[in-house]
Design an enzyme around this catalytic site. Structure first.
Site, short mmCIF file in Angstrom:
data_model
loop_
_atom_site.label_atom_id
_atom_site.label_comp_id
_atom_site.label_asym_id
_atom_site.label_seq_id
_atom_site.Cartn_x
_atom_site.Cartn_y
_atom_site.Cartn_z
N ASP A 37 -40.68 115.86 7.70
CA ASP A 37 -40.52 114.90 6.60
C ASP A 37 -41.68 113.91 6.58
O ASP A 37 -41.84 113.14 7.52
CB ASP A 37 -39.19 114.16 6.78
CG ASP A 37 -38.71 113.48 5.52
OD1 ASP A 37 -39.55 113.06 4.72
OD2 ASP A 37 -37.49 113.36 5.34
N ASP A 38 -42.49 113.95 5.53
CA ASP A 38 -43.61 113.02 5.35
C ASP A 38 -44.75 113.24 6.33
O ASP A 38 -45.48 112.30 6.67
CB ASP A 38 -43.15 111.56 5.47
CG ASP A 38 -42.29 111.09 4.31
OD1 ASP A 38 -41.94 111.92 3.44
OD2 ASP A 38 -41.95 109.90 4.25
N CYS A 77 -39.21 113.87 -1.36
CA CYS A 77 -38.22 114.65 -0.62
C CYS A 77 -37.33 115.57 -1.45
O CYS A 77 -37.34 116.79 -1.27
CB CYS A 77 -37.32 113.70 0.18
SG CYS A 77 -38.18 112.67 1.38
N ARG A 81 -37.49 119.80 -1.61
CA ARG A 81 -36.46 120.62 -0.96
C ARG A 81 -35.74 121.53 -1.95
O ARG A 81 -35.36 122.67 -1.62
CB ARG A 81 -35.48 119.71 -0.22
CG ARG A 81 -36.13 119.02 0.97
CD ARG A 81 -35.45 117.72 1.38
NE ARG A 81 -36.37 116.95 2.20
CZ ARG A 81 -36.50 117.10 3.52
NH1 ARG A 81 -35.72 117.94 4.17
NH2 ARG A 81 -37.39 116.39 4.18
N LYS A 135 -31.92 117.41 7.83
CA LYS A 135 -31.73 116.63 6.61
C LYS A 135 -31.63 117.54 5.38
O LYS A 135 -32.52 118.35 5.12
CB LYS A 135 -32.92 115.66 6.47
CG LYS A 135 -33.04 114.97 5.12
CD LYS A 135 -34.29 114.11 5.07
CE LYS A 135 -34.72 113.82 3.65
NZ LYS A 135 -35.91 112.98 3.57
N HIS A 137 -30.55 116.46 1.67
CA HIS A 137 -31.12 115.68 0.57
C HIS A 137 -31.10 116.38 -0.79
O HIS A 137 -31.98 116.16 -1.63
CB HIS A 137 -32.53 115.21 0.90
CG HIS A 137 -32.80 113.82 0.38
ND1 HIS A 137 -33.90 113.08 0.72
CD2 HIS A 137 -32.09 113.04 -0.49
CE1 HIS A 137 -33.87 111.92 0.11
NE2 HIS A 137 -32.78 111.86 -0.63
N SER A 160 -32.27 110.95 3.69
CA SER A 160 -33.17 110.29 4.65
C SER A 160 -32.44 109.25 5.49
O SER A 160 -31.55 108.55 4.99
CB SER A 160 -34.32 109.62 3.91
OG SER A 160 -35.03 110.56 3.14
N HIS A 226 -40.44 110.77 8.79
CA HIS A 226 -40.14 109.77 7.76
C HIS A 226 -39.88 108.43 8.44
O HIS A 226 -39.24 108.37 9.48
CB HIS A 226 -38.90 110.23 6.98
CG HIS A 226 -38.61 109.46 5.73
ND1 HIS A 226 -38.27 108.13 5.74
CD2 HIS A 226 -38.58 109.84 4.43
CE1 HIS A 226 -38.04 107.73 4.50
NE2 HIS A 226 -38.24 108.75 3.68
N ASP A 297 -42.49 118.46 3.96
CA ASP A 297 -41.94 118.38 2.61
C ASP A 297 -42.87 117.70 1.61
O ASP A 297 -42.74 117.88 0.40
CB ASP A 297 -40.58 117.69 2.61
CG ASP A 297 -40.63 116.22 2.99
OD1 ASP A 297 -41.64 115.77 3.57
OD2 ASP A 297 -39.66 115.50 2.71
N ASN A 298 -43.77 116.87 2.09
CA ASN A 298 -44.74 116.20 1.23
C ASN A 298 -45.74 115.47 2.12
O ASN A 298 -45.61 115.48 3.35
CB ASN A 298 -44.08 115.23 0.24
CG ASN A 298 -43.11 114.26 0.87
OD1 ASN A 298 -41.90 114.34 0.64
ND2 ASN A 298 -43.60 113.33 1.67
N LYS A 316 -48.06 110.71 -0.18
CA LYS A 316 -46.73 110.94 -0.73
C LYS A 316 -46.59 110.28 -2.10
O LYS A 316 -47.03 109.16 -2.32
CB LYS A 316 -45.69 110.34 0.23
CG LYS A 316 -44.25 110.44 -0.22
CD LYS A 316 -43.32 109.84 0.82
CE LYS A 316 -41.86 109.97 0.39
NZ LYS A 316 -40.94 109.47 1.44
#
Length: 470
Positions: A37-38, A77, A81, A135, A137, A160, A226, A297-298, A316
């Site tokens: 994540d991130d 996010c 996903r 996660k 989301h 998150s 994240h 994810d990004n 992001k």
């Protein structure tokens, strides 16, 4: 499904695989997708990062392949996903935003429509066991949970971990306490985020061990890195005492900026997690029959102290490369060439049709799927199957890449043109000198926008949504 039906399905699947020319050993391959994540393009040491150390992922790259042209379909996010799960651009399935925010929040009335067919559901039709640990989301209401979208098992958080009362804008959002779920049940409130990576890893390892005798799809969407950053005690040993003292003094009010200083430790624990998963596969004789992919994810958040997009511009939330081109490693011993770098354009949307082919499953034919089968691209036998790739910020179409040309638009008008083959950092705008390229890419944008308008599907909404609680 009964044992007789499963056996019959497996035989049919193996026959289909042989007819398709797909390499098959004694059974279908397993699939593992590790989704952080991130994490930025520069946040692996095998992608040039010297502010972190990722020996397990580096070894995975040496034994497999680095994908340097791999994209997610959104720079935040939830839509990212949604695209991975469905093989579709988020706007096509009305998942480009949450109800009233860029992503889904706690107690959001919106979620991925139950009629969407996820990668997990596709693989279930071929006899796969499916598990998600981490996660989700894509909706926290009971109708939207992973167990309603093709996953046999779920352990993790619904969104998150900073969608939480400690959020710095809590007076605005009024977030409820964070729930931890096992399948459809909240089993814990306010889980200690220091142990999220560890607990997710343990659940993933257990899933492999319990499903080693039949094909499985394991999805590990880590909540970290994240913000705010967390790591379990074994990974905090080399943290400066001043930083440890500040963290220990938080008393419920999280110090985001201080926690930014433990980025190396947070990434080290994720790397440890990858090592645990790969070791478990090998210990159970699954190593050579398992496709493993690691990505994020990004891109990294803006103004982070250490998270890095490497040579890429943006972060992001942006349509620059740093927002959507991700550090990606794929490994399948004996099938995917080892020690190579592949710069062909590929995306998370391609995993659904590619896994379907390798498993002998069918891709949904009653709807548009944007992903492409990239198996021959991964093994070096063909170029990308994508003529163009489209970038969004929320519901706004923001850019297109066709070949090495990338055109950014602003309010529908051409604004910036870059040749990514010579300018991966998007530093030299050459829009004035290539009007023919601009015109061609504009046409692709117009065609794509029409297609989305004519072939889109709704998200789902519930009445009276309520935050999950124990």
């Amino acid at each position: 499904m009964s044992r007789i039906k499963t056996t019959a399905l497996g035989s049919i699947t193996l026959l289909l695989l042989c007819l398709q020319g797909v390499p098959v050993e004694s059974r279908q391959p397993n699939f593992v997708v590790i989704f952080t994540d991130d994490q930025g393009y520069g946040d692996l040491s095998c992608f040039g990062g010297d502010h972190i150390d990722t020996p397990n992922i580096d070894r995975m790259a040496a034994e497999g392949m680095k994908l340097t042209g791999f994209y997610v379909a959104a720079p935040v996010c939830t839509p990212s996903r949604a695209a991975l799960m469905t093989g579709c651009y988020p706007k096509r399935i009305d998942m480009a935003t949450g109800s009233n925010f860029g992503v889904l929040l706690a107690g959001d009335r919106k979620g991925l429509h139950p009629r969407e067919i996820t990668i997990a559901e596709v693989l279930q039709t071929a006899g796969y066991s499916t598990g998600i640990f981490g996660k989700w989301h894509l909706g926290d209401q009971p109708e939207f949970l992973p167990t309603k979208q093709g996953f046999d098992e779920y352990f993790g958080i619904p969104y998150s971990h900073d969608i939480h009362p400690f959020h710095p804008r809590q007076s605005h959002y009024k977030f409820p306490p964070l729930p931890l779920l096992e399948n459809d049940t909240v089993v814990e409130m306010e889980p200690d985020a220091d142990f999220l990576t560890k607990r997710v890893t343990e659940a993933a390892v257990s899933f492999i061990e319990r499903h080693q005798d039949a094909p499985f799809f394991l999805y590990v969407p880590h909540p970290i890195p994240h913000a705010p950053l967390h790591a379990s005690p074994p990974f905090m040993k080399d943290v400066a005492q001043e930083t440890l003292d500040a963290i220990n003094a938080e008393d419920g009010n999280i110090d985001y900026r201080t926690r930014d200083k433990i980025y190396r430790q947070a990434i080290a624990e994720i790397d440890w997690s990858v090592g645990q998963i790969l070791s478990t596969l090998k210990a159970n004789g699954l190593d050579e029959n398992t496709f493993v992919l690691f990505t994020s994810d990004n891109g990294p958040p803006k103004n982070s102290l250490f998270a890095s997009a490497g040579p890429l511009r943006g972060n992001k939330g942006t349509a620059f490369e740093g927002g959507m081109r991700e550090p990606t490693v794929v490994r399948w011993p004996g099938k995917i060439p080892a020690g190579q770098t592949n710069d062909e354009l590929m995306t998370t949307m391609d995993l659904l049709p590619t896994f379907a082919k390798l498993a002998g499953a069918s891709v949904p034919s009653d709807r548009v799927i944007d992903g492409k089968d990239i198996w021959s691209t991964l093994i070096g036998k063909s170029a990308t199957p994508h003529e163009c790739f489209f970038y969004h910020r929320g519901n706004t179409l923001a850019a297109v890449r066709c070949g090495n040309w990338k055109l950014h638009i602003n309010r529908g008008k051409p604004a910036q043109l870059y040749d990514l083959s010579t300018d991966i950092g998007e530093t030299k705008n050459v829009i004035e000198s290539h009007p023919d390229v601009v015109a061609r890419l504009q046409q692709h944008l117009a065609t794509f926008a029409r297609d989305i308008a004519e072939n889109s599907r709704p998200a789902a909404f519930v009445d009276d949504p309520r935050p999950l609680s124990k």
